[in-house]
Motif scaffolding. Structure first.
Motif, PDB file in Angstrom:
ATOM      1  N   PHE A   1      41.476 -22.873  -5.429  1.00  0.00           N
ATOM      2  CA  PHE A   1      41.783 -23.647  -4.231  1.00  0.00           C
ATOM      3  C   PHE A   1      42.325 -22.766  -3.114  1.00  0.00           C
ATOM      4  N   GLU A   2      43.186 -21.831  -3.462  1.00  0.00           N
ATOM      5  CA  GLU A   2      43.819 -20.991  -2.446  1.00  0.00           C
ATOM      6  C   GLU A   2      42.856 -19.987  -1.830  1.00  0.00           C
ATOM      7  N   ASN A   3      41.688 -19.816  -2.439  1.00  0.00           N
ATOM      8  CA  ASN A   3      40.719 -18.840  -1.937  1.00  0.00           C
ATOM      9  C   ASN A   3      39.395 -19.493  -1.559  1.00  0.00           C
ATOM     10  N   SER A   4      39.438 -20.782  -1.236  1.00  0.00           N
ATOM     11  CA  SER A   4      38.230 -21.513  -0.860  1.00  0.00           C
ATOM     12  C   SER A   4      38.396 -22.147   0.513  1.00  0.00           C
TER      13      SER A   4
ATOM     14  N   GLU B   1      40.673 -25.770   4.818  1.00  0.00           N
ATOM     15  CA  GLU B   1      41.115 -24.839   3.787  1.00  0.00           C
ATOM     16  C   GLU B   1      41.950 -25.629   2.784  1.00  0.00           C
ATOM     17  N   PHE B   2      42.154 -25.046   1.601  1.00  0.00           N
ATOM     18  CA  PHE B   2      42.774 -25.797   0.520  1.00  0.00           C
ATOM     19  C   PHE B   2      43.963 -25.048  -0.069  1.00  0.00           C
ATOM     20  N   GLU B   3      44.811 -25.813  -0.714  1.00  0.00           N
ATOM     21  CA  GLU B   3      45.983 -25.248  -1.383  1.00  0.00           C
ATOM     22  C   GLU B   3      46.291 -26.082  -2.613  1.00  0.00           C
ATOM     23  N   SER B   4      46.567 -25.416  -3.716  1.00  0.00           N
ATOM     24  CA  SER B   4      46.922 -26.103  -4.960  1.00  0.00           C
ATOM     25  C   SER B   4      48.254 -25.571  -5.460  1.00  0.00           C
ATOM     26  N   ASN B   5      49.191 -26.478  -5.697  1.00  0.00           N
ATOM     27  CA  ASN B   5      50.524 -26.106  -6.183  1.00  0.00           C
ATOM     28  C   ASN B   5      50.791 -26.717  -7.556  1.00  0.00           C
ATOM     29  N   LEU B   6      49.786 -26.651  -8.407  1.00  0.00           N
ATOM     30  CA  LEU B   6      49.906 -27.240  -9.734  1.00  0.00           C
ATOM     31  C   LEU B   6      50.690 -26.300 -10.646  1.00  0.00           C
ATOM     32  N   ALA B   7      51.917 -26.681 -10.988  1.00  0.00           N
ATOM     33  CA  ALA B   7      52.760 -25.849 -11.854  1.00  0.00           C
ATOM     34  C   ALA B   7      52.218 -25.886 -13.283  1.00  0.00           C
TER      35      ALA B   7
ATOM     36  N   THR C   1      47.729 -31.076  -4.526  1.00  0.00           N
ATOM     37  CA  THR C   1      46.650 -30.585  -3.674  1.00  0.00           C
ATOM     38  C   THR C   1      46.945 -30.858  -2.208  1.00  0.00           C
ATOM     39  N   VAL C   2      46.744 -29.841  -1.391  1.00  0.00           N
ATOM     40  CA  VAL C   2      46.947 -29.945   0.054  1.00  0.00           C
ATOM     41  C   VAL C   2      45.688 -29.458   0.755  1.00  0.00           C
ATOM     42  N   VAL C   3      45.294 -30.170   1.817  1.00  0.00           N
ATOM     43  CA  VAL C   3      44.127 -29.791   2.618  1.00  0.00           C
ATOM     44  C   VAL C   3      44.598 -29.462   4.028  1.00  0.00           C
ATOM     45  N   HIS C   4      44.215 -28.295   4.523  1.00  0.00           N
ATOM     46  CA  HIS C   4      44.543 -27.891   5.888  1.00  0.00           C
ATOM     47  C   HIS C   4      43.299 -28.092   6.751  1.00  0.00           C
TER      48      HIS C   4
END
Length: 354
Positions: A263-266, A273-279, A317-320
């Motif tokens: 997610f952080e590299n897509s 752009e995307f971000e995933s903070n799944l612990a 999940t976060v979407v920018h």
């Protein structure tokens, strides 16, 4: 220094609009859908499973939203049923031919190996083509040769290297899938790190070894503290269950770490752009407790577990969104409206993307 930091924050804030992914479903409403699906599937000897799949996916897609817009699942039960009937017919043909005509069975097995990359591509195309967001459909444009290399040849090659190449092969598979996903005509670009995959694999290997040792010690202690003849079967079941939990723990940790990296590299060019903070520890605990709940409730906790998992994945999940994302999406809607019906084939193979 403070002024420079302030300017960076303001520039970042004005360049993208951050939106969290939300899942609005609940276990109570999904339980009734799940129960009806189970009963009807049993009553129809499995035929209703195609309708059950569509109802399940429509529920989870329809309750997943970004920026106030929900996803749509477009497949029909007839499409999935035809695919499953064809798969069943092929399997029955192989079983019968291998039993009475071994040579024919070998030919069919070779044909299946040759067709496997095509089947994988068709499944990915189906899953993505049947997914729509804001009236724009996703698509998959992978090629047979690349699928053959990444899904068949590289995993086989990793066996001859004592699986030392497996993390690289898994990275290639993930990169191939995600770099061939399109939103309308906007390509998803993903840059994955081989080093990161080897680091994740090393962490998971250490976890598996450590948990395996603990499980072995626990089994040994139980074995010598009780009458082994009377409790051998119970101990055997306990060991199998502990091994099962070890697999769940390691697989969950691996999925969480790989998901965050992907997610952080897509990015969808011009869209998001995307971000995933799944612990990883949270995801491990979720899957372990879900498994225990399902086992202890004889399966009745499955809807609760599935909704609980969907909520955690959405919350992580976060979407920018880019400032011009609305314009891009509106343009995609106009381009797709003329061929939206053509995208839904009469028949395809249903393979889950994740």
């Amino acid at each position: 220094m403070d002024l420079e930091s302030k300017e960076v924050v303001e520039t970042t804030g004005s360049s993208t609009h951050t939106r969290e992914v939300r899942f609005t479903g609940d276990a109570r409403s999904y339980f009734s859908i799940w129960l009806v699906n189970i009963l009807f599937t049993i009553a129809t000897l499995g035929i209703y499973s195609a309708w059950a799949t569509v109802r399940n996916k429509q529920y989870f897609f329809g309750h997943t939203q970004i920026d106030g817009h929900r996803f749509d699942y477009l497949a029909t039960p007839q499409q999935i049923l035809k695919g499953r009937l064809l798969a069943l017919a092929c399997f029955a043909l192989y079983v019968v031919s291998s039993s009475y005509f071994p040579l024919v069975g070998i030919v069919l097995l070779v044909a299946w190996c040759i067709a496997l990359p095509w089947v994988i591509n068709q499944g990915l195309r189906f899953s993505l083509r049947m997914t729509r967001y804001r009236n724009v459909q996703f698509s998959f444009k992978g090629q047979y040769k690349d699928t053959l290399i990444n899904f068949v040849l590289l995993p086989i090659l990793s066996v001859f290297t004592l699986y030392l190449l497996l993390p690289w092969a898994l990275k290639r598979i993930d990169a191939y899938i995600h770099n061939n996903i399109y939103y309308g005509d906007k390509k998803l670009t993903t840059h994955l790190s081989t080093k990161e995959y080897y680091l994740i694999a090393f962490v998971c290997f250490c976890m598996a070894v450590g948990l395996g040792i603990l499980a072995g010690i626990a089994a040994f202690v139980i074995g010598i503290s009780d009458n082994l003849l009377e409790t051998s079967q119970l101990i055997g079941v306990g060991i199998l269950f502990m091994q099962f939990l070890v697999v769940i723990i390691v697989a969950s940790a691996y999925k969480a770490m790989v998901r965050n990296h992907i997610f952080e590299n897509s990015t969808f060019e011009g869209v998001a752009e995307f971000e995933s903070n799944l612990a990883p520890i949270d995801y491990v605990l979720l899957n372990v407790t879900n498994t225990l709940a399902i086992v202890c409730s004889l399966g009745l906790a499955f809807p609760w577990a599935k909704v609980r998992k969907a909520k955690m994945l959405a919350a992580a999940t976060v979407v920018h969104l880019n400032p011009d994302a609305d314009e891009v999406i509106n343009m995609q809607q106009a381009q797709q409206s003329s061929f939206a019906e053509e995208a839904a084939n009469v028949f395809d193979v249903d393979i889950s993307l994740t």
